[in-house]
Design a protein around this motif. Sequence first.
Motif, PDB file in Angstrom:
ATOM      1  N   THR A 282       0.846  -1.196   0.000  1.00  0.00           N
ATOM      2  CA  THR A 282       0.000   0.000   0.000  1.00  0.00           C
ATOM      3  C   THR A 282       0.880   1.244   0.000  1.00  0.00           C
ATOM      4  OG1 THR A 282      -0.158  -0.022   2.419  1.00  0.00           O
ATOM      5  CG2 THR A 282      -1.921  -1.137   1.188  1.00  0.00           C
TER       6      THR A 282
ATOM      7  N   THR B  24      -9.825   4.014  -6.835  1.00  0.00           N
ATOM      8  CA  THR B  24      -8.631   3.298  -6.375  1.00  0.00           C
ATOM      9  C   THR B  24      -8.315   3.534  -4.903  1.00  0.00           C
ATOM     10  OG1 THR B  24      -7.281   5.152  -7.156  1.00  0.00           O
ATOM     11  CG2 THR B  24      -7.591   3.289  -8.667  1.00  0.00           C
TER      12      THR B  24
ATOM     13  N   LEU C 119      -8.455   3.186  -0.962  1.00  0.00           N
ATOM     14  CA  LEU C 119      -8.812   2.134  -0.019  1.00  0.00           C
ATOM     15  C   LEU C 119      -9.679   2.683   1.105  1.00  0.00           C
ATOM     16  CD1 LEU C 119      -5.369   0.305   0.362  1.00  0.00           C
ATOM     17  CD2 LEU C 119      -7.297  -0.369  -1.086  1.00  0.00           C
ATOM     18  N   ASP C 120     -10.578   1.836   1.617  1.00  0.00           N
ATOM     19  CA  ASP C 120     -11.393   2.214   2.768  1.00  0.00           C
ATOM     20  C   ASP C 120     -10.645   2.049   4.082  1.00  0.00           C
ATOM     21  OD1 ASP C 120     -13.516   2.798   1.081  1.00  0.00           O
ATOM     22  OD2 ASP C 120     -14.254   0.724   1.116  1.00  0.00           O
TER      23      ASP C 120
ATOM     24  N   ASN D  31      -3.800   0.647  -3.225  1.00  0.00           N
ATOM     25  CA  ASN D  31      -3.288  -0.719  -3.130  1.00  0.00           C
ATOM     26  C   ASN D  31      -2.368  -1.030  -4.301  1.00  0.00           C
ATOM     27  OD1 ASN D  31      -2.965  -3.316  -2.149  1.00  0.00           O
ATOM     28  ND2 ASN D  31      -4.739  -4.095  -3.265  1.00  0.00           N
TER      29      ASN D  31
END
Length: 298
Positions: free
Chosen positions: A181, A212, A214-215, A240
Amino acid sequence: MTGSLSPPQWLIDVLSTYNQVLAELFWFVVGFGIVYLVGQTFLTPLVTRIIRSRNRNNPTIETAAKTYLRVVLIGFATLTGIIAAGYGRVLSESAVIIAAITFALGIAGQQVFGSLISGMFLVADPDFNVGDWIEWPDGSGTVEAVDFRVTRVRTPDNETISIPNTELTTNAITRPYGRTTYRVTEQVFVAYYEDTERALLELQQVVSNLDTVLDDPAPNTRVTELGENAVEIQAEFWINDPRNKDVLTLRSDFRRLVKRHFDEEGITLAPPSGQMLSGELTVTERPDGSTDSRATRE
């Protein structure tokens, strides 16, 4: 008149003088060529396949193994050629010759050996691999190969540069995309007369619209600085597998979305000039028909 033509005596003397030298050179070439050709044809492909099968996720070791194996092969082929030429006894019995060769290699090959050792350290580094994006004091780019003396790097301009291995081992190297990440940080400058809290909420909405992002970790926005002419707010979000994404294009898409969204919401970004002026212009007509204009600036 009978008889046969024969070469002159001086030519016979020259050939007889160099006969031994030519024979030794012939056997050196034969010994060197056989070892080198056999090694390149059979040994190098075999070792390469073994290394590739055991290190499928590390192409650095494969490319480095080819380079170092070629060096070892050339050295062994040279030694074989010397022995085939009949100089093996000289090398084994003459300490003076060995000392002279060692001294010459030590002086002439100091930088070469230094680069070789540095290249070995780079290959042994588990965080330094072919295909990684690296940054060093003089530039940045993607590692393409670690060779005997240099490391080849492809820059963002699609240029290939050769960096001495010693430069990479003696300087700090940053690997921003070395993990699964990567955090992207972007600053936006908003005018002082705008509602900062509203600007933060709208910036958060722009980040949420990026596919794109991330949560987890969750994106966030914050005020980072009260500048001289604008309020600096910042967006942080994670993506990611950054090695498979164009981070520069992602940054550009984010900035385009911010500009378009803020224009739609009527939020003014940083003013185009250092100071914003306001005021009025008054025009007064004189008795003689002329006019007098005065500007009032605030």
